[in-house]
Structures are given as C-alpha cells and as structure tokens.
Design a protein around this motif. Structure first.
Motif, PDB file in Angstrom:
ATOM      1  N   GLY A  10       0.789  -1.239  -0.058  1.00 40.74           N
ATOM      2  CA  GLY A  10       0.147  -0.215  -0.049  1.00 40.74           C
ATOM      3  C   GLY A  10       0.938   1.137  -0.094  1.00 40.74           C
ATOM      4  O   GLY A  10       0.158   2.426   0.021  1.00 40.74           O
ATOM      5  N   TYR A  11       2.136   1.271  -0.151  1.00 34.42           N
ATOM      6  CA  TYR A  11       2.891   2.424  -0.029  1.00 34.42           C
ATOM      7  C   TYR A  11       3.119   2.989  -1.631  1.00 34.42           C
ATOM      8  O   TYR A  11       2.711   2.419  -2.654  1.00 34.42           O
ATOM      9  CB  TYR A  11       4.459   2.130   0.382  1.00 34.42           C
ATOM     10  N   THR A  12       3.216   4.110  -1.711  1.00 32.28           N
ATOM     11  CA  THR A  12       3.507   4.900  -3.102  1.00 32.28           C
ATOM     12  C   THR A  12       5.091   4.829  -3.163  1.00 32.28           C
ATOM     13  O   THR A  12       5.879   5.124  -2.123  1.00 32.28           O
ATOM     14  CB  THR A  12       3.140   6.346  -2.899  1.00 32.28           C
ATOM     15  N   VAL A  13       5.269   4.509  -4.248  1.00 33.13           N
ATOM     16  CA  VAL A  13       6.842   3.979  -4.581  1.00 33.13           C
ATOM     17  C   VAL A  13       7.264   4.634  -5.845  1.00 33.13           C
ATOM     18  O   VAL A  13       6.757   4.800  -6.787  1.00 33.13           O
ATOM     19  CB  VAL A  13       6.974   2.509  -4.745  1.00 33.13           C
ATOM     20  N   HIS A  14       8.547   5.263  -5.703  1.00 34.57           N
ATOM     21  CA  HIS A  14       9.195   5.941  -6.494  1.00 34.57           C
ATOM     22  C   HIS A  14      10.370   4.891  -6.856  1.00 34.57           C
ATOM     23  O   HIS A  14      11.014   4.719  -5.783  1.00 34.57           O
ATOM     24  CB  HIS A  14       9.583   7.215  -6.438  1.00 34.57           C
ATOM     25  N   TYR A  56      15.078 -12.058   1.054  1.00 37.01           N
ATOM     26  CA  TYR A  56      13.894 -11.858   0.863  1.00 37.01           C
ATOM     27  C   TYR A  56      13.186 -10.621   0.758  1.00 37.01           C
ATOM     28  O   TYR A  56      13.494  -9.943   1.802  1.00 37.01           O
ATOM     29  CB  TYR A  56      13.029 -12.700   1.899  1.00 37.01           C
ATOM     30  N   ALA A  57      12.628 -10.126  -0.422  1.00 40.50           N
ATOM     31  CA  ALA A  57      11.864  -8.777  -0.317  1.00 40.50           C
ATOM     32  C   ALA A  57      10.877  -8.818   0.650  1.00 40.50           C
ATOM     33  O   ALA A  57      10.584  -7.695   1.207  1.00 40.50           O
ATOM     34  CB  ALA A  57      11.240  -8.883  -1.630  1.00 40.50           C
ATOM     35  N   ALA A  58      10.176  -9.754   1.218  1.00 40.85           N
ATOM     36  CA  ALA A  58       9.063  -9.893   2.194  1.00 40.85           C
ATOM     37  C   ALA A  58       9.900  -9.380   3.908  1.00 40.85           C
ATOM     38  O   ALA A  58       9.349  -8.678   4.072  1.00 40.85           O
ATOM     39  CB  ALA A  58       8.556 -11.060   2.279  1.00 40.85           C
ATOM     40  N   ASP A  59      11.104  -9.629   3.885  1.00 42.52           N
ATOM     41  CA  ASP A  59      11.751  -9.470   5.000  1.00 42.52           C
ATOM     42  C   ASP A  59      12.198  -8.098   4.983  1.00 42.52           C
ATOM     43  O   ASP A  59      11.957  -7.341   6.010  1.00 42.52           O
ATOM     44  CB  ASP A  59      13.216 -10.450   5.123  1.00 42.52           C
ATOM     45  N   LEU A  60      12.563  -7.467   4.124  1.00 45.07           N
ATOM     46  CA  LEU A  60      12.923  -6.132   3.793  1.00 45.07           C
ATOM     47  C   LEU A  60      11.663  -5.183   3.803  1.00 45.07           C
ATOM     48  O   LEU A  60      11.746  -4.284   4.483  1.00 45.07           O
ATOM     49  CB  LEU A  60      13.716  -5.708   2.535  1.00 45.07           C
ATOM     50  N   GLY A 112       7.984  -1.631   6.842  1.00 38.82           N
ATOM     51  CA  GLY A 112       6.633  -1.205   7.769  1.00 38.82           C
ATOM     52  C   GLY A 112       7.119  -0.825   9.057  1.00 38.82           C
ATOM     53  O   GLY A 112       6.314  -0.009   9.596  1.00 38.82           O
ATOM     54  N   GLU A 113       7.799  -1.521   9.793  1.00 40.60           N
ATOM     55  CA  GLU A 113       8.207  -1.177  11.121  1.00 40.60           C
ATOM     56  C   GLU A 113       8.846   0.388  11.257  1.00 40.60           C
ATOM     57  O   GLU A 113       8.540   0.867  12.013  1.00 40.60           O
ATOM     58  CB  GLU A 113       9.371  -2.266  11.548  1.00 40.60           C
ATOM     59  N   ILE A 114       9.668   0.545  10.350  1.00 43.62           N
ATOM     60  CA  ILE A 114      10.501   1.726  10.350  1.00 43.62           C
ATOM     61  C   ILE A 114       9.227   2.982  10.044  1.00 43.62           C
ATOM     62  O   ILE A 114       9.028   3.947  10.744  1.00 43.62           O
ATOM     63  CB  ILE A 114      11.407   1.840   9.280  1.00 43.62           C
ATOM     64  N   PHE A 120      10.815  15.549  -3.641  1.00 44.34           N
ATOM     65  CA  PHE A 120       9.787  14.912  -2.933  1.00 44.34           C
ATOM     66  C   PHE A 120      10.305  14.836  -1.634  1.00 44.34           C
ATOM     67  O   PHE A 120      11.481  14.813  -1.232  1.00 44.34           O
ATOM     68  CB  PHE A 120       9.353  13.637  -3.503  1.00 44.34           C
ATOM     69  N   GLN A 121       9.264  14.946  -0.710  1.00 44.29           N
ATOM     70  CA  GLN A 121       9.664  14.568   0.791  1.00 44.29           C
ATOM     71  C   GLN A 121       9.318  13.122   0.982  1.00 44.29           C
ATOM     72  O   GLN A 121       8.149  12.600   1.218  1.00 44.29           O
ATOM     73  CB  GLN A 121       8.681  15.663   1.556  1.00 44.29           C
ATOM     74  N   TYR A 122      10.337  12.086   1.029  1.00 43.19           N
ATOM     75  CA  TYR A 122      10.272  10.659   1.218  1.00 43.19           C
ATOM     76  C   TYR A 122      10.081  10.405   2.711  1.00 43.19           C
ATOM     77  O   TYR A 122      10.764  10.995   3.568  1.00 43.19           O
ATOM     78  CB  TYR A 122      11.460  10.103   0.608  1.00 43.19           C
ATOM     79  N   ASP A 123       9.338   9.543   3.023  1.00 44.82           N
ATOM     80  CA  ASP A 123       9.187   8.824   4.561  1.00 44.82           C
ATOM     81  C   ASP A 123      10.347   7.549   4.763  1.00 44.82           C
ATOM     82  O   ASP A 123      10.678   7.365   5.813  1.00 44.82           O
ATOM     83  CB  ASP A 123       7.741   8.120   4.610  1.00 44.82           C
ATOM     84  N   LEU A 124      10.726   7.181   3.596  1.00 46.64           N
ATOM     85  CA  LEU A 124      12.092   6.220   3.583  1.00 46.64           C
ATOM     86  C   LEU A 124      12.502   5.962   2.204  1.00 46.64           C
ATOM     87  O   LEU A 124      11.832   6.210   1.304  1.00 46.64           O
ATOM     88  CB  LEU A 124      11.287   4.559   3.995  1.00 46.64           C
TER      89      LEU A 124
END
Length: 134
Positions: free
Chosen positions: A25-29, A105-109, A114-116, A44-48
């Motif tokens: 559900g993130y917006t990704v560039h 693993y992409a899921a781990d990253l 999400g935690e961050i 842009f102002q990135y969150d991560l």
C-alpha cells in the motif's frame, strides 16, 4: 500512505521491491542510480529510502549525506551485494537491522520498511547515524 524511494541499479531487484512495497500500500518511486535519486530527493519528501550501497554512479551513503545536508531526516535501509567491504561493514555497524545483504527476501525487507514507517525515528538519532561520509 508513506512515500518510499527505491534506489537500485539492478532492474530485477528494483522491480521486486517496487511491487512488494506497492502491494503493502505504499507509494513507491524508483531510481536506477544516485543521480536520479538526488533529483527525486530534491523534488519529494520521502518517508523512507531503500538504497543499494554500490552503484555505477556513486554510493548510497552519498545519498544519506545529501539528505542530511538538505535537512531531510529520512530513515534509510541499505542493501549490498558486498556486505564484507569496508564501507558496508561501517554502514552495517551504524544501521544494524536496517542493512540487508543480497540476496535477501523482499518480504523481510518490506516488513522492516513497515516497522520503520510505523515507528517514527527521532531526528537527533537519525543525524547521529548518518555521518558515514567523511
């Protein structure tokens, strides 16, 4: 929803992370190198930011340093195919569980992302840990 920048010169990894983060559900560039990432960071102002450490046109730590100079306390996740290099070892010491060695693993990253994003990092702590470029 959070805005995430993925900086990776390997197309397959960049795409995998893009779709994994998009599914969350993130917006990704995406940027394929440092120069593209610098332009995006200024616009842009990135969150991560998720960045490879070694790319043809520079290093992910340069992007961290630029974010600090632009007064943008953005958390980073750094990935590397060379986790035993001197720079990667220093980055790993600073970022600890926000450093991922390839292959991962992409899921781990994505879970770490999400935690961050759920936990706001204290900007003072962030500035202390971004001093990786002399």
């Amino acid at each position: 929803m959070a805005l995430v920048l993925v900086v990776e010169d390997e197309r397959s990894i960049r795409q995998a992370l893009y779709f994994e983060l998009l599914d969350e559900g993130y917006t990704v560039h995406c940027a394929s190198g440092i120069q593209e990432a610098v332009s995006a960071l200024k616009a842009f102002q990135y969150d991560l930011i998720i960045s490879d450490i070694f790319m043809d046109d520079g290093q992910g730590t340069q992007l961290m340093d630029l974010a600090r100079k632009l007064n943008k306390p953005i958390p980073f996740i750094i990935i590397s195919a060379y986790p035993d290099s001197d720079l990667a070892v220093r980055v790993k010491e600073v970022l600890k569980d926000r450093f991922f060695a390839k292959p991962f693993y992409a899921a781990d990253l994505t879970a770490k992302a999400g935690e961050i994003l759920r936990t706001k990092i204290n900007p003072a702590e962030f500035w202390a840990e971004t001093v990786l470029c002399p």
